[in-house]
Design a protein around this motif. Structure first.
Motif, PDB file in Angstrom:
ATOM      1  N   ASP A  17     -24.942   4.707  10.353  1.00  0.00           N
ATOM      2  CA  ASP A  17     -24.473   5.206   9.065  1.00  0.00           C
ATOM      3  C   ASP A  17     -22.947   5.249   9.001  1.00  0.00           C
ATOM      4  O   ASP A  17     -22.367   5.401   7.924  1.00  0.00           O
ATOM      5  CB  ASP A  17     -25.028   6.620   8.818  1.00  0.00           C
ATOM      6  CG  ASP A  17     -26.540   6.627   8.671  1.00  0.00           C
ATOM      7  OD1 ASP A  17     -27.080   5.600   8.215  1.00  0.00           O
ATOM      8  OD2 ASP A  17     -27.171   7.635   9.032  1.00  0.00           O
ATOM      9  N   THR A  18     -22.307   5.119  10.164  1.00  0.00           N
ATOM     10  CA  THR A  18     -20.851   5.165  10.230  1.00  0.00           C
ATOM     11  C   THR A  18     -20.273   3.754  10.187  1.00  0.00           C
ATOM     12  O   THR A  18     -20.745   2.867  10.899  1.00  0.00           O
ATOM     13  CB  THR A  18     -20.390   5.865  11.531  1.00  0.00           C
ATOM     14  OG1 THR A  18     -20.960   7.172  11.594  1.00  0.00           O
ATOM     15  CG2 THR A  18     -18.869   5.972  11.580  1.00  0.00           C
ATOM     16  N   GLN A  19     -19.285   3.539   9.341  1.00  0.00           N
ATOM     17  CA  GLN A  19     -18.633   2.243   9.219  1.00  0.00           C
ATOM     18  C   GLN A  19     -17.252   2.288   9.886  1.00  0.00           C
ATOM     19  O   GLN A  19     -16.561   3.305   9.838  1.00  0.00           O
ATOM     20  CB  GLN A  19     -18.482   1.848   7.752  1.00  0.00           C
ATOM     21  CG  GLN A  19     -19.815   1.697   7.022  1.00  0.00           C
ATOM     22  CD  GLN A  19     -20.621   0.525   7.515  1.00  0.00           C
ATOM     23  OE1 GLN A  19     -20.150  -0.613   7.510  1.00  0.00           O
ATOM     24  NE2 GLN A  19     -21.849   0.795   7.950  1.00  0.00           N
ATOM     25  N   VAL A  20     -16.883   1.178  10.511  1.00  0.00           N
ATOM     26  CA  VAL A  20     -15.615   1.079  11.230  1.00  0.00           C
ATOM     27  C   VAL A  20     -14.861  -0.136  10.703  1.00  0.00           C
ATOM     28  O   VAL A  20     -15.450  -1.204  10.519  1.00  0.00           O
ATOM     29  CB  VAL A  20     -15.852   0.938  12.749  1.00  0.00           C
ATOM     30  CG1 VAL A  20     -14.533   0.750  13.474  1.00  0.00           C
ATOM     31  CG2 VAL A  20     -16.582   2.157  13.292  1.00  0.00           C
ATOM     32  N   THR A  21     -13.557   0.019  10.477  1.00  0.00           N
ATOM     33  CA  THR A  21     -12.732  -1.085   9.990  1.00  0.00           C
ATOM     34  C   THR A  21     -11.711  -1.480  11.047  1.00  0.00           C
ATOM     35  O   THR A  21     -11.068  -0.619  11.661  1.00  0.00           O
ATOM     36  CB  THR A  21     -11.997  -0.696   8.701  1.00  0.00           C
ATOM     37  OG1 THR A  21     -12.964  -0.364   7.696  1.00  0.00           O
ATOM     38  CG2 THR A  21     -11.123  -1.850   8.197  1.00  0.00           C
ATOM     39  N   CYS A  22     -11.600  -2.787  11.280  1.00  0.00           N
ATOM     40  CA  CYS A  22     -10.626  -3.298  12.232  1.00  0.00           C
ATOM     41  C   CYS A  22     -10.014  -4.578  11.666  1.00  0.00           C
ATOM     42  O   CYS A  22     -10.398  -5.039  10.588  1.00  0.00           O
ATOM     43  CB  CYS A  22     -11.270  -3.568  13.591  1.00  0.00           C
ATOM     44  SG  CYS A  22     -12.383  -4.992  13.582  1.00  0.00           S
ATOM     45  N   SER A  23      -9.076  -5.141  12.416  1.00  0.00           N
ATOM     46  CA  SER A  23      -8.431  -6.387  12.015  1.00  0.00           C
ATOM     47  C   SER A  23      -8.690  -7.442  13.077  1.00  0.00           C
ATOM     48  O   SER A  23      -8.462  -7.207  14.268  1.00  0.00           O
ATOM     49  CB  SER A  23      -6.928  -6.171  11.854  1.00  0.00           C
ATOM     50  OG  SER A  23      -6.256  -7.403  11.678  1.00  0.00           O
ATOM     51  N   ILE A  24      -9.195  -8.609  12.638  1.00  0.00           N
ATOM     52  CA  ILE A  24      -9.440  -9.723  13.549  1.00  0.00           C
ATOM     53  C   ILE A  24      -8.666 -10.926  13.039  1.00  0.00           C
ATOM     54  O   ILE A  24      -8.931 -11.432  11.949  1.00  0.00           O
ATOM     55  CB  ILE A  24     -10.947 -10.037  13.648  1.00  0.00           C
ATOM     56  CG1 ILE A  24     -11.718  -8.818  14.166  1.00  0.00           C
ATOM     57  CG2 ILE A  24     -11.184 -11.237  14.554  1.00  0.00           C
ATOM     58  CD1 ILE A  24     -13.219  -9.017  14.271  1.00  0.00           C
ATOM     59  N   THR A  81     -19.032  -7.650  24.753  1.00  0.00           N
ATOM     60  CA  THR A  81     -19.349  -6.316  25.273  1.00  0.00           C
ATOM     61  C   THR A  81     -18.361  -5.257  24.802  1.00  0.00           C
ATOM     62  O   THR A  81     -18.463  -4.105  25.197  1.00  0.00           O
ATOM     63  CB  THR A  81     -19.356  -6.335  26.821  1.00  0.00           C
ATOM     64  OG1 THR A  81     -18.078  -6.791  27.294  1.00  0.00           O
ATOM     65  CG2 THR A  81     -20.448  -7.238  27.351  1.00  0.00           C
ATOM     66  N   THR A  82     -17.419  -5.636  23.960  1.00  0.00           N
ATOM     67  CA  THR A  82     -16.410  -4.692  23.484  1.00  0.00           C
ATOM     68  C   THR A  82     -16.742  -4.259  22.065  1.00  0.00           C
ATOM     69  O   THR A  82     -16.748  -5.089  21.143  1.00  0.00           O
ATOM     70  CB  THR A  82     -15.009  -5.340  23.511  1.00  0.00           C
ATOM     71  OG1 THR A  82     -14.720  -5.780  24.841  1.00  0.00           O
ATOM     72  CG2 THR A  82     -13.954  -4.344  23.057  1.00  0.00           C
ATOM     73  N   PRO A  83     -17.015  -2.981  21.843  1.00  0.00           N
ATOM     74  CA  PRO A  83     -17.318  -2.529  20.484  1.00  0.00           C
ATOM     75  C   PRO A  83     -16.053  -2.394  19.647  1.00  0.00           C
ATOM     76  O   PRO A  83     -14.977  -2.084  20.151  1.00  0.00           O
ATOM     77  CB  PRO A  83     -17.985  -1.169  20.707  1.00  0.00           C
ATOM     78  CG  PRO A  83     -17.427  -0.686  22.011  1.00  0.00           C
ATOM     79  CD  PRO A  83     -17.177  -1.905  22.843  1.00  0.00           C
ATOM     80  N   VAL A  84     -16.209  -2.625  18.366  1.00  0.00           N
ATOM     81  CA  VAL A  84     -15.109  -2.443  17.424  1.00  0.00           C
ATOM     82  C   VAL A  84     -14.756  -0.959  17.335  1.00  0.00           C
ATOM     83  O   VAL A  84     -15.638  -0.102  17.288  1.00  0.00           O
ATOM     84  CB  VAL A  84     -15.506  -2.986  16.033  1.00  0.00           C
ATOM     85  CG1 VAL A  84     -14.504  -2.563  14.978  1.00  0.00           C
ATOM     86  CG2 VAL A  84     -15.635  -4.499  16.073  1.00  0.00           C
ATOM     87  N   MET A  85     -13.453  -0.675  17.307  1.00  0.00           N
ATOM     88  CA  MET A  85     -12.973   0.695  17.149  1.00  0.00           C
ATOM     89  C   MET A  85     -12.087   0.771  15.899  1.00  0.00           C
ATOM     90  O   MET A  85     -11.493  -0.230  15.484  1.00  0.00           O
ATOM     91  CB  MET A  85     -12.169   1.123  18.380  1.00  0.00           C
ATOM     92  CG  MET A  85     -12.935   1.041  19.689  1.00  0.00           C
ATOM     93  SD  MET A  85     -14.398   2.108  19.743  1.00  0.00           S
ATOM     94  CE  MET A  85     -13.613   3.720  19.802  1.00  0.00           C
ATOM     95  N   PRO A  86     -11.980   1.960  15.294  1.00  0.00           N
ATOM     96  CA  PRO A  86     -11.165   2.087  14.074  1.00  0.00           C
ATOM     97  C   PRO A  86      -9.713   1.661  14.311  1.00  0.00           C
ATOM     98  O   PRO A  86      -9.084   2.060  15.298  1.00  0.00           O
ATOM     99  CB  PRO A  86     -11.248   3.582  13.750  1.00  0.00           C
ATOM    100  CG  PRO A  86     -12.505   4.049  14.401  1.00  0.00           C
ATOM    101  CD  PRO A  86     -12.644   3.239  15.644  1.00  0.00           C
ATOM    102  N   GLY A  87      -9.202   0.825  13.426  1.00  0.00           N
ATOM    103  CA  GLY A  87      -7.818   0.378  13.518  1.00  0.00           C
ATOM    104  C   GLY A  87      -7.546  -0.663  14.576  1.00  0.00           C
ATOM    105  O   GLY A  87      -6.394  -1.100  14.741  1.00  0.00           O
ATOM    106  N   MET A  88      -8.547  -1.099  15.286  1.00  0.00           N
ATOM    107  CA  MET A  88      -8.371  -2.095  16.353  1.00  0.00           C
ATOM    108  C   MET A  88      -7.820  -3.402  15.776  1.00  0.00           C
ATOM    109  O   MET A  88      -8.243  -3.859  14.716  1.00  0.00           O
ATOM    110  CB  MET A  88      -9.720  -2.346  17.048  1.00  0.00           C
ATOM    111  CG  MET A  88      -9.697  -3.392  18.133  1.00  0.00           C
ATOM    112  SD  MET A  88     -11.367  -3.639  18.843  1.00  0.00           S
ATOM    113  CE  MET A  88     -11.464  -2.268  19.982  1.00  0.00           C
TER     114      MET A  88
END
Length: 952
Positions: A17-24, A81-88
């Motif tokens: 239910d939690t959404q995370v935003t990052c930059s790729i 194996t690396t999960p997305v984190m906020p602001g990553m």
């Protein structure tokens, strides 16, 4: 569609239910928390190089090709194996990464054959694609050092080869076998440079190992190490079409990959909601019967069954068939005619057959193979819940805490669902198995049943009553659910009945043959273990108390509050691909589509207005009644589409006598099956690959069947039935199966919202689909039962009339095996016979020793009805006093020994309880020899050399 591999996002989707935003690479992406960097990049349209990763497998991180750079993080972590984190902030393309990836790829290529141009995986190889993606142009290490290029290929499996010289040891095949299939047949043997994929012991090949040939390893392999033989023989596919499997009731979605009019391979479709990208040996590989040399492609007729067949045109065959049926109707009346619909054909084809019988023949004498399998399901669930179908979708098992499997062997009969179930069990769910045999679910790698109740065949009602006794007398019933959702007075009456001492485990243990404490333990676990789901099969329905057992199961589910949400429910595992649909379409003699009784005037009025004919308000004859009436001289003609009642129905002698007494038998099928021995007209059928339509699986899921090749016989089956209808005088003018589905939707409330456009857009729909449930119904009875309040029914145990005694001291029960399907007409005409070339009789070592028998010896299997011979397999999978066999091979004709005892409500035969004696034998019985000779004579075709024998 053209041929493009289905998108692979590298790692599985995450529910959060939690959404995370990052930059790729400068692009913002928002994903559920826990999503890997690799998947997030793929969702933005990017592609990080990978070899060990696949989105149907858990993250592994071994190939080191998917490295990325992340601001503020040391090193180059693996994106899988690396999960997305906020602001990553992630970088997937940098000079450092390019150098590292090329170095990794050089190591792979230095120990890999450089035969891309002649390799069968050329342009269909992930290693080749990734070498191009990282810009590899040369290998600095050379090819002279130690390598694995001289390893011999394993070609033992009939469907795929294993070439270890091309293996990159990514472990995807091993992980697929473990995580997806759950067989644990493969492993990585050795360490370091000596690591290699192994199928068991060093002496094992893929064929001799525990591998079940589901194809998960082949699908997972990124190179040509594991590859279908057909790809090597035919070449890379050039086009594809998504369709639905025509084997069991799981209803797997496949992509048929074609080259010209040849199937190259069937690949499980990841978006298939029943199978989620998995498959079994039958659906994945056993489609070769469609082009088997024994398939009949020309219509044939003959005046009497002792004559050779004569090939004729479609016009002549249809004209002859219509003339005979019209003659018989005029001479003997409309009730001398009847039809049998097919659970292997589409909903649309089945609907037309019952319409032909009712609107064309003028009778309700129509039945289907569900008569001999799941007709008690229809009766029992309609009585208790109000609808004749299971309550859950297959995804529901992921939320089950306790699973009770009774009278079903999913690993053999419904293997793709079994894999889903085993995944849940390995995560901690509890399991209760009620079955006379020790099936694979009782004990197999990494799973073991908490309780196995090996009951005596025929005592299902007794064991369920004993379970209910414990739940009621120990105060474990969910009274709040019962008061809210069920009829309280009926519950109290039922509770008073099951609470009697004569229904206690201690009293019934001698009858059931199971320890009372085991029954009590199983009852407590089911009632207190959380979400409880019940799955059952033909070991429940094919008894003289089949309908009573289904109602007893429903009672148990209601008493514990296990109805109306995910993880619970009552779930019949349907045997054939469209047996649910055949029942839905009005194939029973007392019901029109949607399970509405023919005596209901309002329902009849709908159909009469649509069809322009009057419909008989009286129910017609069931299959056993048709055969009885034929031997009595009052039933004279039958149209049988896609069923082989001579091999599948009980008491083979009686079936043969009934067919022989008829004046016109029309068989509409792919092959000259056993029933065709007594036919006068043969109409060639089409396979599921050659038609459009829909199947409805065991979870009520309506799925598209799409034509991937032109029918070799010239017509789809619905067209054949339409031409027969026209020949007898009906004005039918359908141009596509979608028009038939539109008619079904107009006449059937549970299908009101179904049409081909929606099926194409959504992939599948679960009925009911109507104004009350516009998006379909994955879970039934959520807010209340279809009938209003759930109905508890007293189910008193009544012993079967089939008893053991001095002459017949053993009990025979029957079932299926993984590699074969139903009567074997399809699977016997494939390489699946390598695993099961003949039916065998399982016998406990004690019973075998008492008779001086050893594995592989011929035995005589005799009952009060008849006898046959087959080889014995001595095993402790069956209990002393119980023997077991399958019915896939006509040479055995196991149903010659089964009796005419049947379920009290539906006439479903009692296949699962037959008193028998086993004695040594020298080979086939006189009856088998006579049957073989008669079948050989019957298969003669004028102008052809020899008879068409069944493929053994």
């Amino acid at each position: 569609m053209g041929y493009e591999p289905q998108a692979d996002f590298g790692t599985p989707a995450v529910n959060s239910d939690t959404q995370v935003t990052c930059s790729i690479d400068g692009r913002e992406v928002t994903v559920p928390a826990g999503t890997t960097v690799m998947r997030a990049a793929a969702l933005t349209g990017g592609s990080i190089p990978k070899l060990c990763a696949s989105d149907n497998l858990q993250q592994f991180g071994s190939c080191r090709l998917c490295l990325v750079e992340i601001d503020g993080m040391r090193g180059t972590p693996a994106s899988c194996t690396t999960p997305v984190m906020p602001g990553m902030k992630v970088h997937t393309q940098t000079p450092r990464l390019e150098k590292l990836r090329r170095g990794v790829m050089e190591l792979y290529i230095s120990d890999h054959p450089l035969d891309c141009l002649t390799c069968s995986a050329n342009n269909d190889c992930e290693l080749q694609d990734q070498a191009a993606a990282v810009g590899l142009r040369d290998v600095r290490f050379g090819y002279e050092g130690e390598n694995h290029l001289d390893q011999a290929a394993d070609t033992s499996n009939p469907y795929f080869d294993f070439d270890p010289s091309k293996c990159i040891v990514c472990s995807r095949c091993v992980r697929a076998c473990d995580e997806v299939q759950g067989t644990f047949a493969l492993t990585i043997d050795g360490r370091g440079f000596g690591s290699k994929v192994s199928a068991g012991l060093a002496s094992d090949s893929f064929l001799s190992s525990e591998c079940v040939s589901c194809g998960a390893c082949v699908q997972a392999c990124p190179t040509a190490t594991l590859q279908e033989k057909a790809v090597k023989e035919i070449g890379k596919p050039e086009r594809s079409m998504v369709t639905t499997c025509a084997y069991c009731g799981v209803g797997c979605t496949f992509r048929a990959e074609m080259r010209g009019e040849q199937v190259v391979r069937m690949v499980p479709w990841k978006d298939g909601k029943a199978n989620r990208g998995h498959s079994c040996v039958k659906g994945r590989f056993a489609w070769g019967y469609a082009q088997h040399q024994e398939r009949v492609l020309s219509p044939m007729i003959r005046e009497t069954i002792d004559q050779p067949w004569r090939e004729v045109s479609w016009d002549e065959a249809l004209s002859y068939a219509a003339g005979e049926f019209n003659r018989i109707r005029d001479a003997y009346g409309r009730n001398a005619l009847g039809g049998i619909t097919s659970s292997r054909c589409t909903n649309e084809e089945t609907f037309l057959v019952q319409k032909l019988v009712r609107a064309g023949f003028g009778t309700n004498n129509v039945d289907t193979c569900a008569r001999v399998c799941h007709s008690p399901t229809g009766y029992g669930l309609k009585t208790t819940f109000g609808t004749s179908a299971g309550t859950q979708d297959f995804d529901s098992v992921e939320d089950s805490d306790v699973v009770l499997v009774i009278g079903a062997n999913p690993t053999d009969g419904h293997p793709v669902f079994a894999s889903r179930l085993k995944q849940r069990l390995r995560k901690g769910a509890k399991l209760i198995v009620i079955d006379p045999r020790r099936t694979d679910l009782v004990r197999s790698p990494h799973i073991e049943a908490d309780f196995h109740l090996p009951l005596r065949p025929g005592t299902n009602v007794a064991v369920l009553t004993a379970l209910a006794h414990v739940i009621v007398t120990e105060g474990l019933a969910d009274e709040a659910f019962i008061r809210e959702r069920c009829d309280w007075d009926e519950y109290r009456h039922w509770a008073e009945f099951v609470g009697q001492e004569r229904n206690s485990p201690e009293f019934l243990a001698p009858v059931i043959g199971v320890d009372a404490e085991a029954i009590r333990g199983a009852a407590r676990l089911f009632a207190t273990g959380g979400n409880g789901a019940i799955y059952y099969g033909l070991g429940v329905t094919e008894h003289s108390q089949g309908s009573s057992t289904v109602m007893a199961i429903a009672n148990l589910a209601m008493a514990t509050g296990n109805i109306g949400r995910r993880g619970v429910g009552v779930n019949p595992l349907r045997g054939q691909n469209n047996v649910q649909g055949a029942c839905d379409m009005g194939s029973f003699p007392h019901e029109l589509s949607g399970y509405r009784h023919v005596s209901d005037a309002g329902t009849r009025a709908l159909f009469e207005a649509e069809w322009g004919v009057a419909i008989d308000p009286e129910p017609g004859l069931r299959i056993p009644n048709m055969l009885d009436a034929a031997t009595d001289g009052t039933f004279k003609a039958i149209y049988i589409q896609g069923e082989d009642i001579l091999q599948s129905d009980p008491d083979t002698r009686h079936v043969a006598a009934g067919l022989a007494a008829m004046e016109c038998v029309i068989v509409h099928d792919l092959f000259l099956n056993e029933t065709a021995n007594y036919a006068h007209v043969f109409l060639p059928g089409s396979t599921f690959l050659e038609k459009n339509g829909t199947f409805t699986n065991a979870e009520r899921r309506i799925q598209p069947v799409r034509k991937v090749m032109e029918p070799l016989n010239g017509f789809e089956d619905w067209q054949v039935t339409q031409e027969l209808a026209r020949a007898i005088g009906l004005d039918w003018n359908y141009t596509h199966p979608s028009e038939i589905m539109d008619e079904i939707a107009r006449l059937t409330p549970t299908f009101a919202g179904v049409n081909y456009q929606r099926l194409d857009e959504e992939g599948s729909l679960q009925w009911p689909v109507n104004d009350q449930a516009p998006d379909g119904s994955p879970i039934m009875h959520v807010d209340g039962f279809v009938r209003g309040r759930g109905k508890f029914v007293v189910t008193d145990y009544v012993p079967t009339d089939e008893r053991t005694g001095p002459r017949f001291p053993l009990l025979l029960t029957t079932g299926r095996i993984l590699s074969q399907y139903n009567v074997g007409a399809q699977t016997r005409r494939t390489a699946n016979t390598v695993w099961h070339p003949e039916d065998v009789l399982e016998m406990h070592p004690t019973d075998a020793e008492n008779r001086g028998l050893k594995t592989g010896e011929w035995v005589r299997l005799a009952s009060r009805s008849g006898e046959t011979t087959l080889r014995v397999l001595v095993t402790d999978r069956v209990a002393p006093g119980v023997v077991y066999t399958t019915f896939h091979h006509p040479a055995t004709q196991a149903n010659v020994v089964t009796t005419d005892y049947s379920d009290w409500a539906t006439n479903c035969p009692e296949y699962k309880v037959t008193a028998v004696q086993i004695t040594p034998s020298n080979g086939p019985s006189d009856w088998q020899e006579d049957y073989k000779a008669q079948a050989s004579r019957s298969r003669r075709i004028a102008g052809h050399d020899g008879a068409m024998e069944p493929a053994e």
